[in-house]
Design an enzyme around this catalytic site. Sequence first.
Site, PDB file in Angstrom:
ATOM      1  N   ASN A 137      30.402  -8.234 -47.836  1.00  0.00           N
ATOM      2  CA  ASN A 137      29.867  -9.398 -47.116  1.00  0.00           C
ATOM      3  C   ASN A 137      30.993  -9.824 -46.171  1.00  0.00           C
ATOM      4  O   ASN A 137      32.016 -10.332 -46.614  1.00  0.00           O
ATOM      5  CB  ASN A 137      29.525 -10.486 -48.129  1.00  0.00           C
ATOM      6  CG  ASN A 137      28.889 -11.729 -47.554  1.00  0.00           C
ATOM      7  OD1 ASN A 137      28.800 -12.742 -48.235  1.00  0.00           O
ATOM      8  ND2 ASN A 137      28.424 -11.687 -46.320  1.00  0.00           N
ATOM      9  N   GLN A 150      28.914 -13.778 -41.432  1.00  0.00           N
ATOM     10  CA  GLN A 150      29.192 -15.192 -41.202  1.00  0.00           C
ATOM     11  C   GLN A 150      30.535 -15.376 -40.507  1.00  0.00           C
ATOM     12  O   GLN A 150      31.429 -14.534 -40.639  1.00  0.00           O
ATOM     13  CB  GLN A 150      29.215 -15.986 -42.521  1.00  0.00           C
ATOM     14  CG  GLN A 150      27.875 -16.360 -43.100  1.00  0.00           C
ATOM     15  CD  GLN A 150      27.340 -15.305 -44.066  1.00  0.00           C
ATOM     16  OE1 GLN A 150      28.108 -14.489 -44.593  1.00  0.00           O
ATOM     17  NE2 GLN A 150      26.036 -15.304 -44.295  1.00  0.00           N
ATOM     18  N   CYS A 159      29.137 -20.823 -48.731  1.00  0.00           N
ATOM     19  CA  CYS A 159      29.199 -19.363 -48.773  1.00  0.00           C
ATOM     20  C   CYS A 159      30.224 -18.969 -49.818  1.00  0.00           C
ATOM     21  O   CYS A 159      31.417 -19.240 -49.647  1.00  0.00           O
ATOM     22  CB  CYS A 159      29.574 -18.798 -47.408  1.00  0.00           C
ATOM     23  SG  CYS A 159      29.787 -17.009 -47.389  1.00  0.00           S
ATOM     24  N   GLY A 160      29.772 -18.357 -50.897  1.00  0.00           N
ATOM     25  CA  GLY A 160      30.659 -18.050 -52.008  1.00  0.00           C
ATOM     26  C   GLY A 160      31.672 -16.958 -51.718  1.00  0.00           C
ATOM     27  O   GLY A 160      32.864 -17.109 -51.987  1.00  0.00           O
ATOM     28  N   ASN A 209      23.697 -24.410 -51.004  1.00  0.00           N
ATOM     29  CA  ASN A 209      22.681 -23.862 -50.115  1.00  0.00           C
ATOM     30  C   ASN A 209      21.513 -23.392 -50.978  1.00  0.00           C
ATOM     31  O   ASN A 209      21.683 -23.077 -52.151  1.00  0.00           O
ATOM     32  CB  ASN A 209      23.242 -22.728 -49.240  1.00  0.00           C
ATOM     33  CG  ASN A 209      23.882 -21.616 -50.049  1.00  0.00           C
ATOM     34  OD1 ASN A 209      23.986 -21.670 -51.266  1.00  0.00           O
ATOM     35  ND2 ASN A 209      24.326 -20.585 -49.369  1.00  0.00           N
ATOM     36  N   HIS A 269      18.413 -21.355 -52.777  1.00  0.00           N
ATOM     37  CA  HIS A 269      18.102 -19.996 -53.199  1.00  0.00           C
ATOM     38  C   HIS A 269      16.774 -19.969 -53.937  1.00  0.00           C
ATOM     39  O   HIS A 269      16.462 -20.885 -54.699  1.00  0.00           O
ATOM     40  CB  HIS A 269      19.190 -19.436 -54.126  1.00  0.00           C
ATOM     41  CG  HIS A 269      20.493 -19.215 -53.442  1.00  0.00           C
ATOM     42  ND1 HIS A 269      20.859 -18.002 -52.913  1.00  0.00           N
ATOM     43  CD2 HIS A 269      21.509 -20.069 -53.181  1.00  0.00           C
ATOM     44  CE1 HIS A 269      22.055 -18.116 -52.349  1.00  0.00           C
ATOM     45  NE2 HIS A 269      22.467 -19.360 -52.502  1.00  0.00           N
ATOM     46  N   ASN A 291      17.580 -18.666 -49.120  1.00  0.00           N
ATOM     47  CA  ASN A 291      18.065 -17.320 -49.400  1.00  0.00           C
ATOM     48  C   ASN A 291      17.185 -16.723 -50.492  1.00  0.00           C
ATOM     49  O   ASN A 291      16.948 -17.362 -51.521  1.00  0.00           O
ATOM     50  CB  ASN A 291      19.520 -17.372 -49.884  1.00  0.00           C
ATOM     51  CG  ASN A 291      20.449 -17.980 -48.857  1.00  0.00           C
ATOM     52  OD1 ASN A 291      20.832 -17.348 -47.888  1.00  0.00           O
ATOM     53  ND2 ASN A 291      20.809 -19.244 -49.060  1.00  0.00           N
ATOM     54  N   GLU A 338      19.643 -13.029 -46.942  1.00  0.00           N
ATOM     55  CA  GLU A 338      20.269 -14.312 -46.655  1.00  0.00           C
ATOM     56  C   GLU A 338      19.636 -15.008 -45.456  1.00  0.00           C
ATOM     57  O   GLU A 338      19.315 -14.381 -44.443  1.00  0.00           O
ATOM     58  CB  GLU A 338      21.771 -14.132 -46.403  1.00  0.00           C
ATOM     59  CG  GLU A 338      22.548 -13.725 -47.649  1.00  0.00           C
ATOM     60  CD  GLU A 338      24.022 -13.985 -47.501  1.00  0.00           C
ATOM     61  OE1 GLU A 338      24.395 -15.096 -47.044  1.00  0.00           O
ATOM     62  OE2 GLU A 338      24.817 -13.078 -47.816  1.00  0.00           O
ATOM     63  N   ARG A 339      19.520 -16.306 -45.606  1.00  0.00           N
ATOM     64  CA  ARG A 339      19.013 -17.162 -44.539  1.00  0.00           C
ATOM     65  C   ARG A 339      19.892 -17.036 -43.298  1.00  0.00           C
ATOM     66  O   ARG A 339      21.076 -17.287 -43.330  1.00  0.00           O
ATOM     67  CB  ARG A 339      19.021 -18.615 -45.058  1.00  0.00           C
ATOM     68  CG  ARG A 339      18.577 -19.673 -44.113  1.00  0.00           C
ATOM     69  CD  ARG A 339      18.713 -21.062 -44.735  1.00  0.00           C
ATOM     70  NE  ARG A 339      20.084 -21.346 -45.153  1.00  0.00           N
ATOM     71  CZ  ARG A 339      20.514 -22.567 -45.508  1.00  0.00           C
ATOM     72  NH1 ARG A 339      19.676 -23.588 -45.533  1.00  0.00           N
ATOM     73  NH2 ARG A 339      21.761 -22.749 -45.870  1.00  0.00           N
ATOM     74  N   CYS A 342      26.293 -11.501 -51.864  1.00  0.00           N
ATOM     75  CA  CYS A 342      26.138 -12.925 -51.578  1.00  0.00           C
ATOM     76  C   CYS A 342      26.683 -13.686 -52.774  1.00  0.00           C
ATOM     77  O   CYS A 342      26.113 -13.624 -53.867  1.00  0.00           O
ATOM     78  CB  CYS A 342      24.664 -13.270 -51.332  1.00  0.00           C
ATOM     79  SG  CYS A 342      24.356 -15.033 -51.059  1.00  0.00           S
ATOM     80  N   GLY A 343      27.786 -14.399 -52.567  1.00  0.00           N
ATOM     81  CA  GLY A 343      28.433 -15.103 -53.672  1.00  0.00           C
ATOM     82  C   GLY A 343      27.598 -16.234 -54.236  1.00  0.00           C
ATOM     83  O   GLY A 343      27.412 -16.334 -55.456  1.00  0.00           O
ATOM     84  N   THR A 344      27.076 -17.104 -53.371  1.00  0.00           N
ATOM     85  CA  THR A 344      26.227 -18.182 -53.876  1.00  0.00           C
ATOM     86  C   THR A 344      24.946 -17.607 -54.460  1.00  0.00           C
ATOM     87  O   THR A 344      24.395 -18.143 -55.429  1.00  0.00           O
ATOM     88  CB  THR A 344      25.886 -19.199 -52.777  1.00  0.00           C
ATOM     89  OG1 THR A 344      25.277 -18.526 -51.665  1.00  0.00           O
ATOM     90  CG2 THR A 344      27.121 -19.952 -52.309  1.00  0.00           C
ATOM     91  N   GLY A 345      24.471 -16.482 -53.889  1.00  0.00           N
ATOM     92  CA  GLY A 345      23.283 -15.824 -54.430  1.00  0.00           C
ATOM     93  C   GLY A 345      23.523 -15.297 -55.827  1.00  0.00           C
ATOM     94  O   GLY A 345      22.644 -15.369 -56.702  1.00  0.00           O
TER      95      GLY A 345
END
Length: 279
Positions: free
Chosen positions: A15, A48, A77-78, A161, A163, A194, A212-213, A221-224
């Site tokens: 990422n 990003q 963003c993780g 964010n 998900h 997301n 991802e959005r 995707c860390g937050t994912g």
Amino acid sequence: MSSKLAFTKMHGLGNDFVVIDAIRQHIELSEAQVRYLADRHFGVGCDQLLIVEAAQTPGVDFRYRIFNADGGEVEQCGNGARCFARFVFDQGLTDKREIRVETKKGVITPRLEADGSVTVDMGVPVLNPADVPFVSESDAYVQPLDVAGNTIAITAVSMGNPHAVQVVADVDTAPVAEQGPLIEHHPRFPARVNAGFLQIVDEHRVRLRVFERGAGETLACGTGACAAVVAGILRELVVSPVTVETRGGELTIAWNGVGTPVMMTGPAVSVFSADITLP
């Protein structure tokens, strides 16, 4: 007028990010310039863009801004948070191995580990539908969502964010390209979302793909990953800690349940630093 911009290319499990120091150089980027930097043919190329700014709040070390490849600013963003921590330490902007970083959705706390990995306290996940935001009359952890005439079961989670996580039998054959854009723009997610596709391997290991959005499918995707583990634990499918296998590599996610923060550990890699002249 064109201007020269110093940047560093980084990635967390593939990422990838363009990271910009806005403390030691003055920058004012338009959405068009963000899209130019993110373009993989005409610019640098990234999922990003991350901007490092001086703290604006007492008690924190830095401010962290995130822009998707489409030019829009997002909340969190993780994988980027890990790269942020690695960047400010490597660039000599701090000598702390643990920092407090202000984002649009609150303060996060990344920590550089002895083995070079980075652990980030990603905060307490938001599960109340209205705060995700997700339009629903129910606060159930598993909810139906109509996607192109098919009903899928999702868990809505915000990690700063939004998900929407669904469980699939096999991520390799999951309809990520087809369903991803439809879920991202679903009217029940007013801020877009997301879309996570989660495969359970065993109680401590999962596989994950995320559309991802504003960026499309990314290698990780860390937050994912955080949202997926939260969803899996809420649905009693996995037990903390959980190894999340993405197409770019593995993350370790730990969560002790509702009302407690999610801890994410994984790599952050610098690829190169350079200057670019902006149009």
